[in-house]
Design a protein around this motif. Sequence first.
Motif, PDB file in Angstrom:
ATOM      1  N   GLY A  98      46.788  59.226  -0.615  1.00 29.27           N
ATOM      2  CA  GLY A  98      46.504  60.644  -0.574  1.00 29.27           C
ATOM      3  C   GLY A  98      47.748  61.479  -0.807  1.00 29.27           C
ATOM      4  O   GLY A  98      48.838  61.127  -0.340  1.00 29.27           O
ATOM      5  N   GLY A  99      47.600  62.573  -1.533  1.00 26.16           N
ATOM      6  CA  GLY A  99      48.728  63.470  -1.785  1.00 26.16           C
ATOM      7  C   GLY A  99      48.347  64.557  -2.767  1.00 26.16           C
ATOM      8  O   GLY A  99      47.501  64.340  -3.638  1.00 26.16           O
ATOM      9  N   GLY A 100      48.963  65.720  -2.623  1.00 26.15           N
ATOM     10  CA  GLY A 100      48.705  66.816  -3.536  1.00 26.15           C
ATOM     11  C   GLY A 100      49.730  66.879  -4.644  1.00 26.15           C
ATOM     12  O   GLY A 100      49.532  67.519  -5.679  1.00 26.15           O
ATOM     13  N   ARG A 101      50.858  66.178  -4.403  1.00 25.32           N
ATOM     14  CA  ARG A 101      51.966  66.117  -5.349  1.00 25.32           C
ATOM     15  C   ARG A 101      52.870  65.019  -4.799  1.00 25.32           C
ATOM     16  O   ARG A 101      52.805  64.703  -3.606  1.00 25.32           O
ATOM     17  N   ALA A 102      53.733  64.427  -5.606  1.00 26.63           N
ATOM     18  CA  ALA A 102      54.604  63.355  -5.127  1.00 26.63           C
ATOM     19  C   ALA A 102      55.390  63.829  -3.905  1.00 26.63           C
ATOM     20  O   ALA A 102      56.065  64.856  -3.953  1.00 26.63           O
ATOM     21  N   GLY A 103      55.255  63.101  -2.798  1.00 24.52           N
ATOM     22  CA  GLY A 103      56.000  63.430  -1.589  1.00 24.52           C
ATOM     23  C   GLY A 103      55.347  64.475  -0.702  1.00 24.52           C
ATOM     24  O   GLY A 103      55.922  64.874   0.311  1.00 24.52           O
ATOM     25  N   GLU A 104      54.130  64.940  -1.070  1.00 25.26           N
ATOM     26  CA  GLU A 104      53.456  65.974  -0.275  1.00 25.26           C
ATOM     27  C   GLU A 104      52.020  65.547   0.011  1.00 25.26           C
ATOM     28  O   GLU A 104      51.355  64.975  -0.841  1.00 25.26           O
ATOM     29  N   LYS A 105      51.558  65.853   1.224  1.00 23.32           N
ATOM     30  CA  LYS A 105      50.222  65.415   1.631  1.00 23.32           C
ATOM     31  C   LYS A 105      49.133  66.273   0.991  1.00 23.32           C
ATOM     32  O   LYS A 105      49.378  67.409   0.562  1.00 23.32           O
ATOM     33  N   ALA A 106      47.935  65.715   0.947  1.00 22.00           N
ATOM     34  CA  ALA A 106      46.776  66.425   0.404  1.00 22.00           C
ATOM     35  C   ALA A 106      46.252  67.440   1.416  1.00 22.00           C
ATOM     36  O   ALA A 106      46.585  67.391   2.601  1.00 22.00           O
ATOM     37  N   ALA A 107      45.417  68.366   0.941  1.00 19.42           N
ATOM     38  CA  ALA A 107      44.760  69.348   1.813  1.00 19.42           C
ATOM     39  C   ALA A 107      43.313  68.923   2.015  1.00 19.42           C
ATOM     40  O   ALA A 107      42.628  68.552   1.057  1.00 19.42           O
ATOM     41  N   THR A 108      42.856  68.969   3.245  1.00 18.38           N
ATOM     42  CA  THR A 108      41.489  68.544   3.545  1.00 18.38           C
ATOM     43  C   THR A 108      40.749  69.642   4.306  1.00 18.38           C
ATOM     44  O   THR A 108      41.358  70.514   4.917  1.00 18.38           O
ATOM     45  N   GLY A 109      39.439  69.569   4.251  1.00 17.91           N
ATOM     46  CA  GLY A 109      38.612  70.479   5.041  1.00 17.91           C
ATOM     47  C   GLY A 109      37.920  71.560   4.229  1.00 17.91           C
ATOM     48  O   GLY A 109      36.752  71.890   4.470  1.00 17.91           O
ATOM     49  N   ILE A 110      38.617  72.126   3.257  1.00 15.19           N
ATOM     50  CA  ILE A 110      38.066  73.269   2.517  1.00 15.19           C
ATOM     51  C   ILE A 110      36.900  72.844   1.629  1.00 15.19           C
ATOM     52  O   ILE A 110      35.846  73.492   1.608  1.00 15.19           O
ATOM     53  N   THR A 111      37.076  71.751   0.872  1.00 15.31           N
ATOM     54  CA  THR A 111      35.995  71.302  -0.019  1.00 15.31           C
ATOM     55  C   THR A 111      34.710  71.057   0.760  1.00 15.31           C
ATOM     56  O   THR A 111      33.634  71.533   0.377  1.00 15.31           O
ATOM     57  N   GLU A 112      34.833  70.316   1.865  1.00 14.06           N
ATOM     58  CA  GLU A 112      33.656  69.953   2.655  1.00 14.06           C
ATOM     59  C   GLU A 112      32.932  71.200   3.166  1.00 14.06           C
ATOM     60  O   GLU A 112      31.694  71.279   3.140  1.00 14.06           O
ATOM     61  N   GLN A 113      33.719  72.198   3.611  1.00  7.91           N
ATOM     62  CA  GLN A 113      33.104  73.428   4.106  1.00  7.91           C
ATOM     63  C   GLN A 113      32.385  74.180   2.985  1.00  7.91           C
ATOM     64  O   GLN A 113      31.250  74.644   3.154  1.00  7.91           O
ATOM     65  N   LEU A 114      33.038  74.296   1.821  1.00 10.63           N
ATOM     66  CA  LEU A 114      32.438  75.040   0.703  1.00 10.63           C
ATOM     67  C   LEU A 114      31.179  74.355   0.183  1.00 10.63           C
ATOM     68  O   LEU A 114      30.191  75.016  -0.155  1.00 10.63           O
ATOM     69  N   VAL A 115      31.192  73.026   0.112  1.00 13.25           N
ATOM     70  CA  VAL A 115      29.992  72.292  -0.314  1.00 13.25           C
ATOM     71  C   VAL A 115      28.861  72.541   0.686  1.00 13.25           C
ATOM     72  O   VAL A 115      27.702  72.732   0.307  1.00 13.25           O
ATOM     73  N   GLY A 116      29.219  72.565   1.967  1.00 18.21           N
ATOM     74  CA  GLY A 116      28.229  72.850   2.998  1.00 18.21           C
ATOM     75  C   GLY A 116      27.633  74.247   2.880  1.00 18.21           C
ATOM     76  O   GLY A 116      26.496  74.493   3.287  1.00 18.21           O
TER      77      GLY A 116
END
Length: 623
Positions: A170-188
């Motif tokens: 998981g990662g949003g860019r090399a050396g940086e973590k991904a963002a979670t939570g927003i996609t799941e909420q918007l799909v809901g």
Amino acid sequence: MFNEVYDVIVVGAGHAGSEAAAAAANMGSKTLLVTMNLQNIAQMSCNPAMGGIAKGQIVREIDALGGYSGIVSDTSAIQFKMLNKSKGPAMWSPRVQSDRMRFAEDWRLLLERTPNLDFYQEMVAGLLIKNGKVAGVKTSLGIEIKSKSVVLTNGTFLNGLIHIGDKSFGGGRAGEKAATGITEQLVGLGFDSGRMKTGTPPRVDGRSLDYSKMVEQPGDDKPEKFSYLDITKPLKKQRSCHMTYTSELVHDLLREGFDRSPMFNGRIKSLGPRYCPSIEDKINRFADKDRHQLFVEPEGWNTVEVYVNGFSTSLPEDVQFKALRSVVGFEQVKFFRPGYAIEYDYFPPTQLKHTLETKLIEGLYFAGQINGTTGYEEAASQGLMAGINASLKVQEKDSFILKRDEAYIGVLIDDLITKGTEEPYRMFTSRAEYRTLLRQDNADLRLTPKGFEIGLASEKRLRRMEQKHNDAEKFVEFFAATSVKPEDVNPILESKESSLIKQSDKIFKIFSRPNVTIDDMRKLQVVEEYIEENNLDDEVIEQAEIQVKYSGYISKEKNNADKLTRLEYVKIPDNFDYSQIKSMSFEAREKLKKIKPVTVSQASRISGVSPNDISVLLVYMGR
């Protein structure tokens, strides 16, 4: 901070987020920029460059409206090139090679000097929604920050997954973590989402390269700049790029790793940019080619880090290294980091209005790669427009929309929300039907008055544009009113192998000849004296030359645009019931119900809606 109610909260501080925050704050809205790492504001995640074909036009449009990308591109440039100079001015596209570290630093310092703008470092894990309207954001620490609007510019961070060979993490860019939570909420909440892919090449140590074996790629002899303001200056010195090639040996070495490639073994299912393919994709798709160009681009003035443009890959790191060491000039190469691919969530942009506000949630805006685009410039322009419109909405003012004949930004947004995209969208000049009008040289004439009217472009910028416009107009009038004698102009025409004149004629008519340039005309004493007496700069002289030489094409395209934009004023009523129009094709009815076009012109651009369907619609509307 936590007790305040902001006008605009911008989530993400890449190119889209930075422009969105700057625009909203400069228009007087109390703005908060939230990012996972304040050290990475406006990070150039991929190549260290701004502009290029069609992209350069977008940067100039951003600048003309009062955005910051053009200014930062100038202050951090290490090389300037005007691409396609051998073609007509509709194709001229400015591009700079950038100092990656200085680019991010200049952006951050500009933002910190922007009034009405606060910063906060944390991950946004969700949105606050009340009665179908956005009310703020919720962070990973559970902190709720209230606002009247929110602009999401999450880039490649939404559930980002990085691939290198058979490894994934998981990662949003090399050396940086991904963002979670927003996609799941918007799909809901009822949004459709999808996955896209992009990639990046290895970064290498420039000290380990042999540039003597490569072809040098210097900048322009007379470099220009992006910003129309005089606070930036053209480069006095430049750094060269270099070019080398892959070979059959390199291709064979890369093929050895194809069975471990996430692209070919099914681990990556999403689509990547069609026009910026990975090296393994190029070898696979263009099997008849025995070599591909590689551009060796320095990352800055002083750093030894080098970007290998054209070698984007997600192959295992040992395969990357072995193959790259077989490229001419790279025999002793040392890696800083391998290339990788990244998959991330996006939301099909047909779910947006022309303002980039979502149709489902009032006050919520999407900008950048979340909309399925690729490229810094495409992202920045969307961020600018989302920031402008979020600010205008909070201030209860009319929205700001650019039409297709007004800006490449207008083409980009209209394409996205009308046609959607199933692969990363990249801007090209061919996407614009009015590209003779949408030149890089006249972005200020087209857009600065609009930027000033909404409170973004400064009065200084407007006055400078007006001066340029007036000076160019008068110069064109001078050409039309001034005659020249055969003995004065025939030597020039003879040197150009152009037919001679037998009696005095207007300079405008002679200057209109395809092979006669402004440099030729300046050999006439009367022309050079006019330039010196009126202290005309290169920008004005170039503008006048284009107006003279392409006046017929410009007038014709403007007439075509005027005819077609009449349908822009034919509004389709809200909640129009397409299901009642039985004589319209089923596909057209379904597409129109889904996209809900605002005008008949927009409806006509939807894929699957035929001219006959539009005729039926107009009849049904009583027109």
